[in-house]
Motif scaffolding. Sequence first.
Motif, PDB file in Angstrom:
ATOM      1  N   VAL A  49       0.042  60.225  52.988  1.00  0.00           N
ATOM      2  CA  VAL A  49       1.074  59.247  52.746  1.00  0.00           C
ATOM      3  C   VAL A  49       0.584  57.901  53.266  1.00  0.00           C
ATOM      4  O   VAL A  49       0.136  57.807  54.402  1.00  0.00           O
ATOM      5  N   GLN A  50       0.679  56.879  52.443  1.00  0.00           N
ATOM      6  CA  GLN A  50       0.285  55.543  52.903  1.00  0.00           C
ATOM      7  C   GLN A  50       1.339  55.037  53.877  1.00  0.00           C
ATOM      8  O   GLN A  50       2.541  55.152  53.628  1.00  0.00           O
ATOM      9  N   PHE A  51       0.893  54.481  55.012  1.00  0.00           N
ATOM     10  CA  PHE A  51       1.829  54.007  56.026  1.00  0.00           C
ATOM     11  C   PHE A  51       1.621  52.541  56.379  1.00  0.00           C
ATOM     12  O   PHE A  51       2.338  51.999  57.216  1.00  0.00           O
ATOM     13  N   GLY A  52       0.674  51.896  55.752  1.00  0.00           N
ATOM     14  CA  GLY A  52       0.470  50.479  56.046  1.00  0.00           C
ATOM     15  C   GLY A  52      -0.771  49.932  55.397  1.00  0.00           C
ATOM     16  O   GLY A  52      -1.531  50.639  54.727  1.00  0.00           O
ATOM     17  N   THR A  53      -0.960  48.631  55.608  1.00  0.00           N
ATOM     18  CA  THR A  53      -2.137  47.914  55.123  1.00  0.00           C
ATOM     19  C   THR A  53      -2.644  47.068  56.272  1.00  0.00           C
ATOM     20  O   THR A  53      -1.860  46.364  56.924  1.00  0.00           O
ATOM     21  N   GLY A  54      -3.939  47.153  56.520  1.00  0.00           N
ATOM     22  CA  GLY A  54      -4.534  46.379  57.606  1.00  0.00           C
ATOM     23  C   GLY A  54      -4.363  44.888  57.400  1.00  0.00           C
ATOM     24  O   GLY A  54      -4.333  44.400  56.270  1.00  0.00           O
ATOM     25  N   GLY A  55      -4.256  44.179  58.526  1.00  0.00           N
ATOM     26  CA  GLY A  55      -4.123  42.725  58.476  1.00  0.00           C
ATOM     27  C   GLY A  55      -5.182  42.020  59.297  1.00  0.00           C
ATOM     28  O   GLY A  55      -5.232  40.804  59.338  1.00  0.00           O
ATOM     29  N   GLY A  56      -6.026  42.810  59.994  1.00  0.00           N
ATOM     30  CA  GLY A  56      -7.103  42.224  60.779  1.00  0.00           C
ATOM     31  C   GLY A  56      -6.776  42.027  62.247  1.00  0.00           C
ATOM     32  O   GLY A  56      -7.677  41.799  63.052  1.00  0.00           O
ATOM     33  N   THR A  57      -5.486  42.068  62.619  1.00  0.00           N
ATOM     34  CA  THR A  57      -5.127  41.858  64.027  1.00  0.00           C
ATOM     35  C   THR A  57      -4.268  42.981  64.605  1.00  0.00           C
ATOM     36  O   THR A  57      -4.377  43.285  65.791  1.00  0.00           O
ATOM     37  N   THR A  58      -3.419  43.610  63.805  1.00  0.00           N
ATOM     38  CA  THR A  58      -2.517  44.655  64.290  1.00  0.00           C
ATOM     39  C   THR A  58      -3.275  45.964  64.470  1.00  0.00           C
ATOM     40  O   THR A  58      -4.051  46.359  63.604  1.00  0.00           O
ATOM     41  N   THR A  59      -3.043  46.616  65.616  1.00  0.00           N
ATOM     42  CA  THR A  59      -3.709  47.895  65.876  1.00  0.00           C
ATOM     43  C   THR A  59      -2.735  49.073  65.872  1.00  0.00           C
ATOM     44  O   THR A  59      -3.142  50.203  65.647  1.00  0.00           O
ATOM     45  N   THR A  60      -1.449  48.834  66.146  1.00  0.00           N
ATOM     46  CA  THR A  60      -0.463  49.918  66.202  1.00  0.00           C
ATOM     47  C   THR A  60       0.398  49.928  64.946  1.00  0.00           C
ATOM     48  O   THR A  60       0.941  48.897  64.554  1.00  0.00           O
ATOM     49  N   PHE A  61       0.518  51.103  64.333  1.00  0.00           N
ATOM     50  CA  PHE A  61       1.267  51.260  63.092  1.00  0.00           C
ATOM     51  C   PHE A  61       2.207  52.453  63.180  1.00  0.00           C
ATOM     52  O   PHE A  61       1.846  53.492  63.733  1.00  0.00           O
ATOM     53  N   GLN A  62       3.392  52.290  62.611  1.00  0.00           N
ATOM     54  CA  GLN A  62       4.369  53.374  62.497  1.00  0.00           C
ATOM     55  C   GLN A  62       3.953  54.282  61.352  1.00  0.00           C
ATOM     56  O   GLN A  62       3.616  53.807  60.269  1.00  0.00           O
ATOM     57  N   LEU A  63       3.968  55.600  61.571  1.00  0.00           N
ATOM     58  CA  LEU A  63       3.700  56.542  60.488  1.00  0.00           C
ATOM     59  C   LEU A  63       4.971  56.761  59.674  1.00  0.00           C
ATOM     60  O   LEU A  63       6.081  56.674  60.210  1.00  0.00           O
ATOM     61  N   TYR A  64       4.801  57.017  58.388  1.00  0.00           N
ATOM     62  CA  TYR A  64       5.919  57.268  57.485  1.00  0.00           C
ATOM     63  C   TYR A  64       5.703  58.575  56.751  1.00  0.00           C
ATOM     64  O   TYR A  64       4.579  58.997  56.525  1.00  0.00           O
ATOM     65  N   SER A  65       6.809  59.179  56.363  1.00  0.00           N
ATOM     66  CA  SER A  65       6.766  60.351  55.490  1.00  0.00           C
ATOM     67  C   SER A  65       7.367  59.928  54.162  1.00  0.00           C
ATOM     68  O   SER A  65       8.079  58.933  54.085  1.00  0.00           O
ATOM     69  N   ASN A  66       7.067  60.687  53.138  1.00  0.00           N
ATOM     70  CA  ASN A  66       7.649  60.404  51.830  1.00  0.00           C
ATOM     71  C   ASN A  66       8.231  61.706  51.301  1.00  0.00           C
ATOM     72  O   ASN A  66       7.626  62.389  50.501  1.00  0.00           O
ATOM     73  N   ALA A  67       9.409  62.035  51.801  1.00  0.00           N
ATOM     74  CA  ALA A  67      10.083  63.263  51.383  1.00  0.00           C
ATOM     75  C   ALA A  67      11.069  62.936  50.278  1.00  0.00           C
ATOM     76  O   ALA A  67      11.909  62.058  50.428  1.00  0.00           O
ATOM     77  N   ASN A  68      10.933  63.615  49.167  1.00  0.00           N
ATOM     78  CA  ASN A  68      11.827  63.414  48.025  1.00  0.00           C
ATOM     79  C   ASN A  68      11.838  61.966  47.536  1.00  0.00           C
ATOM     80  O   ASN A  68      12.864  61.449  47.133  1.00  0.00           O
ATOM     81  N   THR A 111      -9.888  49.647  66.877  1.00  0.00           N
ATOM     82  CA  THR A 111     -10.060  48.275  66.384  1.00  0.00           C
ATOM     83  C   THR A 111      -9.110  48.078  65.208  1.00  0.00           C
ATOM     84  O   THR A 111      -8.849  49.002  64.435  1.00  0.00           O
ATOM     85  N   ALA A 112      -8.611  46.876  65.065  1.00  0.00           N
ATOM     86  CA  ALA A 112      -7.645  46.585  64.002  1.00  0.00           C
ATOM     87  C   ALA A 112      -8.270  46.801  62.624  1.00  0.00           C
ATOM     88  O   ALA A 112      -9.402  46.357  62.381  1.00  0.00           O
ATOM     89  N   PRO A 113      -7.555  47.488  61.733  1.00  0.00           N
ATOM     90  CA  PRO A 113      -8.054  47.630  60.359  1.00  0.00           C
ATOM     91  C   PRO A 113      -8.182  46.243  59.715  1.00  0.00           C
ATOM     92  O   PRO A 113      -7.348  45.370  59.949  1.00  0.00           O
ATOM     93  N   THR A 114      -9.224  46.055  58.939  1.00  0.00           N
ATOM     94  CA  THR A 114      -9.447  44.754  58.316  1.00  0.00           C
ATOM     95  C   THR A 114      -8.383  44.479  57.257  1.00  0.00           C
ATOM     96  O   THR A 114      -7.728  45.385  56.747  1.00  0.00           O
ATOM     97  N   ALA A 115      -8.221  43.224  56.939  1.00  0.00           N
ATOM     98  CA  ALA A 115      -7.197  42.796  55.986  1.00  0.00           C
ATOM     99  C   ALA A 115      -7.371  43.514  54.652  1.00  0.00           C
ATOM    100  O   ALA A 115      -8.472  43.602  54.116  1.00  0.00           O
ATOM    101  N   GLY A 116      -6.279  44.066  54.163  1.00  0.00           N
ATOM    102  CA  GLY A 116      -6.277  44.723  52.861  1.00  0.00           C
ATOM    103  C   GLY A 116      -6.614  46.200  52.872  1.00  0.00           C
ATOM    104  O   GLY A 116      -6.478  46.855  51.840  1.00  0.00           O
TER     105      GLY A 116
END
Length: 104
Positions: A1-20, A58-63
């Motif tokens: 499940v996709q939970f985000g897109t890197g922006g180059g500075t953010t390191t912490t991301f909330q996980l998501y589920s996609n139920a129904n 390390t922060a995921p790169t932008a995109g």
Amino acid sequence: VQFGTGGGTTTTFQLYSNANGINEPVKGINAITQVTKAGTPTSAYTPNATAGTITFTTAPTAGQALAWTGTYYKRCRFDGDEFNLSKFMSGFWEAKSVKFQTVK
């Protein structure tokens, strides 16, 4: 499940589920099978099982598309305080209906 897109500075991301077809934040990680950045598996993260977040080293790169697979606990509670029970055999009881609510 996709939970985000890197922006180059953010390191912490909330996980998501996609139920129904509904995206909901995960609260209560059971197990993470895989985390990917732009489709490439990575193990450079630390999970917070209670908050349902992961922090990358390390922060995921932008995109970069971020995705995960795994299991989680769906927190819920009883919808009421009383149940209509009937005894159908010595030592055995049944409830015709038990309702729960999602706890967010």
